[in-house]
Design a protein around this motif. Sequence first.
Motif, PDB file in Angstrom:
ATOM      1  N   LEU A 194     -36.207   0.603 -13.260  1.00  0.00           N
ATOM      2  CA  LEU A 194     -37.046   1.092 -14.360  1.00  0.00           C
ATOM      3  C   LEU A 194     -36.442   2.326 -15.012  1.00  0.00           C
ATOM      4  CD1 LEU A 194     -40.579   0.722 -12.718  1.00  0.00           C
ATOM      5  CD2 LEU A 194     -39.717  -0.577 -14.672  1.00  0.00           C
ATOM      6  N   ARG A 195     -35.967   3.255 -14.193  1.00  0.00           N
ATOM      7  CA  ARG A 195     -35.423   4.508 -14.717  1.00  0.00           C
ATOM      8  C   ARG A 195     -34.179   4.262 -15.567  1.00  0.00           C
ATOM      9  NH1 ARG A 195     -33.448   8.683 -10.343  1.00  0.00           N
ATOM     10  NH2 ARG A 195     -31.726   7.201 -10.327  1.00  0.00           N
ATOM     11  N   ASN A 196     -33.275   3.420 -15.066  1.00  0.00           N
ATOM     12  CA  ASN A 196     -32.043   3.166 -15.817  1.00  0.00           C
ATOM     13  C   ASN A 196     -32.281   2.265 -17.019  1.00  0.00           C
ATOM     14  OD1 ASN A 196     -29.509   4.364 -14.358  1.00  0.00           O
ATOM     15  ND2 ASN A 196     -30.858   3.667 -12.733  1.00  0.00           N
ATOM     16  N   ALA A 197     -33.238   1.366 -16.917  1.00  0.00           N
ATOM     17  CA  ALA A 197     -33.614   0.560 -18.086  1.00  0.00           C
ATOM     18  C   ALA A 197     -34.202   1.466 -19.167  1.00  0.00           C
ATOM     19  CB  ALA A 197     -34.613  -0.520 -17.690  1.00  0.00           C
ATOM     20  N   ALA A 198     -35.010   2.438 -18.748  1.00  0.00           N
ATOM     21  CA  ALA A 198     -35.566   3.399 -19.706  1.00  0.00           C
ATOM     22  C   ALA A 198     -34.460   4.186 -20.383  1.00  0.00           C
ATOM     23  CB  ALA A 198     -36.533   4.345 -18.983  1.00  0.00           C
ATOM     24  N   THR A 199     -33.460   4.579 -19.618  1.00  0.00           N
ATOM     25  CA  THR A 199     -32.321   5.298 -20.193  1.00  0.00           C
ATOM     26  C   THR A 199     -31.597   4.432 -21.220  1.00  0.00           C
ATOM     27  OG1 THR A 199     -32.028   6.575 -18.161  1.00  0.00           O
ATOM     28  CG2 THR A 199     -30.140   6.448 -19.643  1.00  0.00           C
ATOM     29  N   PHE A 200     -31.471   3.143 -20.923  1.00  0.00           N
ATOM     30  CA  PHE A 200     -30.827   2.217 -21.864  1.00  0.00           C
ATOM     31  C   PHE A 200     -31.567   2.216 -23.202  1.00  0.00           C
ATOM     32  CE2 PHE A 200     -30.286  -1.851 -23.937  1.00  0.00           C
ATOM     33  CZ  PHE A 200     -28.939  -2.133 -23.770  1.00  0.00           C
ATOM     34  N   TYR A 201     -32.904   2.070 -23.147  1.00  0.00           N
ATOM     35  CA  TYR A 201     -33.678   2.017 -24.397  1.00  0.00           C
ATOM     36  C   TYR A 201     -33.751   3.383 -25.072  1.00  0.00           C
ATOM     37  CZ  TYR A 201     -34.994  -2.795 -23.511  1.00  0.00           C
ATOM     38  OH  TYR A 201     -34.942  -4.158 -23.323  1.00  0.00           O
ATOM     39  N   GLN A 202     -33.692   4.435 -24.297  1.00  0.00           N
ATOM     40  CA  GLN A 202     -33.653   5.778 -24.876  1.00  0.00           C
ATOM     41  C   GLN A 202     -32.386   5.952 -25.713  1.00  0.00           C
ATOM     42  OE1 GLN A 202     -33.482   8.867 -21.917  1.00  0.00           O
ATOM     43  NE2 GLN A 202     -34.277  10.439 -23.284  1.00  0.00           N
ATOM     44  N   LYS A 203     -31.267   5.502 -25.181  1.00  0.00           N
ATOM     45  CA  LYS A 203     -30.003   5.604 -25.921  1.00  0.00           C
ATOM     46  C   LYS A 203     -29.969   4.648 -27.107  1.00  0.00           C
ATOM     47  CE  LYS A 203     -27.250   7.206 -22.003  1.00  0.00           C
ATOM     48  NZ  LYS A 203     -26.126   6.911 -21.072  1.00  0.00           N
ATOM     49  N   LYS A 204     -30.654   3.527 -26.964  1.00  0.00           N
ATOM     50  CA  LYS A 204     -30.712   2.560 -28.063  1.00  0.00           C
ATOM     51  C   LYS A 204     -31.555   3.077 -29.217  1.00  0.00           C
ATOM     52  CE  LYS A 204     -32.083  -2.183 -29.137  1.00  0.00           C
ATOM     53  NZ  LYS A 204     -32.806  -3.396 -28.683  1.00  0.00           N
ATOM     54  N   GLY A 205     -32.500   3.961 -28.923  1.00  0.00           N
ATOM     55  CA  GLY A 205     -33.398   4.470 -29.947  1.00  0.00           C
ATOM     56  C   GLY A 205     -34.760   3.816 -29.927  1.00  0.00           C
ATOM     57  N   ASP A 206     -34.973   2.911 -28.968  1.00  0.00           N
ATOM     58  CA  ASP A 206     -36.284   2.282 -28.806  1.00  0.00           C
ATOM     59  C   ASP A 206     -37.108   3.189 -27.902  1.00  0.00           C
ATOM     60  OD1 ASP A 206     -38.496   0.697 -28.417  1.00  0.00           O
ATOM     61  OD2 ASP A 206     -37.376  -1.140 -28.014  1.00  0.00           O
ATOM     62  N   LEU A 207     -37.650   4.241 -28.488  1.00  0.00           N
ATOM     63  CA  LEU A 207     -38.240   5.319 -27.695  1.00  0.00           C
ATOM     64  C   LEU A 207     -39.579   4.942 -27.075  1.00  0.00           C
ATOM     65  CD1 LEU A 207     -37.274   8.156 -30.163  1.00  0.00           C
ATOM     66  CD2 LEU A 207     -36.167   7.603 -27.988  1.00  0.00           C
ATOM     67  N   ASP A 208     -40.358   4.116 -27.757  1.00  0.00           N
ATOM     68  CA  ASP A 208     -41.637   3.688 -27.179  1.00  0.00           C
ATOM     69  C   ASP A 208     -41.404   2.881 -25.899  1.00  0.00           C
ATOM     70  OD1 ASP A 208     -43.298   4.883 -29.076  1.00  0.00           O
ATOM     71  OD2 ASP A 208     -43.054   3.199 -30.454  1.00  0.00           O
ATOM     72  N   LYS A 209     -40.405   2.004 -25.926  1.00  0.00           N
ATOM     73  CA  LYS A 209     -40.076   1.219 -24.741  1.00  0.00           C
ATOM     74  C   LYS A 209     -39.559   2.132 -23.628  1.00  0.00           C
ATOM     75  CE  LYS A 209     -39.422  -2.706 -22.543  1.00  0.00           C
ATOM     76  NZ  LYS A 209     -40.565  -3.554 -22.139  1.00  0.00           N
TER      77      LYS A 209
END
Length: 437
Positions: A194-209
Amino acid sequence: MYNFLAYIKHLSGHNEAALQCLRQAEELIQQKHSDQAEIRNLVTWGNYAWVYYHLGRFADAQIYVDKVRQVCEKFSNPYSIECSELYCEEGWTRLKCGANHNERAKVCFEKALEEKPNNPEFASGLAIAMYCLDNKPQKPVSINILKQALELNHDNQYIKVLLALKLQRMNEEADGEQLVLEALKNAPCQTDVLRNAATFYQKKGDLDKAIELFLRASESLPNNGYLYHQIACCYRAKVKQIQNTGRCEASRNREKIEDLKKCAIDFVIKAIEKGVDPLYAYADITDLLETEPYYQVACSKELPSTERQQPHQHYPNFQGHQGKGKSEDTATQHDLEDFPTRAKSTEEGKTKYSPQNMAGNQLPQNALNSWYLQGLKHKLNGELLQAAECYEKELGCLLRNSPTGIGSFFLLSSELEEGGEAVGEGPCNPILRAPEP
């Protein structure tokens, strides 16, 4: 993990709790490696002997020393054995001990793989160690090792998200996202996924996800300040996304921006409550707190001066701490150099700011970085001379042990003699700092 936890319990003086952790380690080895139980238990038995020795239970300690000796004689020689399983055990332990041990962890897994090159666990350990060592975005050192580890152990969802992050850094985000989705489907509650998946979407710009996934991870790790810090960073990025659409659009969304800022501040406070250093917790959102014209009505007219000052009656100004990893002494120097010539708000519109500790009470004088935080209070209240005095004391505390003796310029001799007992000791304090994703 249980052996490492037992070691921590032992260092804390909780030897009975350490023994319980060792029992759990034995049970787990029996469940997962029943065919290799003797070899796999060598580390656990050695730890048993160590703990019993420190408890003064020498007969029990000798029992486990004898067990270790018998296994070593069976496979090698008394009290000494080299095998891939032990190298693997050392590798995992070193990975848990921080970045300084990653290189040695890599060597351990490489040695383990020399004997058993197709072992999924050893390959996964090497892949993780290589990933941790590989910080250059365009240098695919670990990409093939990650792929090989995934081929040997396709059910390892953690390796999948690490590979996804690696692909994202190599501009192959679409392929990476497929791996993230697969990992989340197969391990929806696994916190490292979950933590690393969140980091992936954070870098992608999908901040809500990203926020959703960080929050899900925090349900299992409620005391992890890093997660709250990252959520705060996501809310900051959402503010920036709106502001970057233009002044008119930002002005129309002022209320939403204020709500997002409040969320960012709330999660920074949570991060601090869980042990993240305040100076580093605020570093990534300082631009949300700084004095600025705020927004102009209809993109042309300035707000009244009292309204323009309003945001800074609620949030501290941490100017000078932009960017991760900046030292506390540099931060204090920046504040000394950067007393703003703000337009003073009217008496009726002015609200005094008083720093509070994590529980919401008055900041105690012996709190960490106390002089710095007191200086911020005076600075916000327009008391610049008092703020300067506080910053000087903070600098003195930070530089007290400098061989140049520069700390004496900022502290009285009595304060210098107090040493580590003085407030605002800064980098000498064991504060948790938020790691980079």
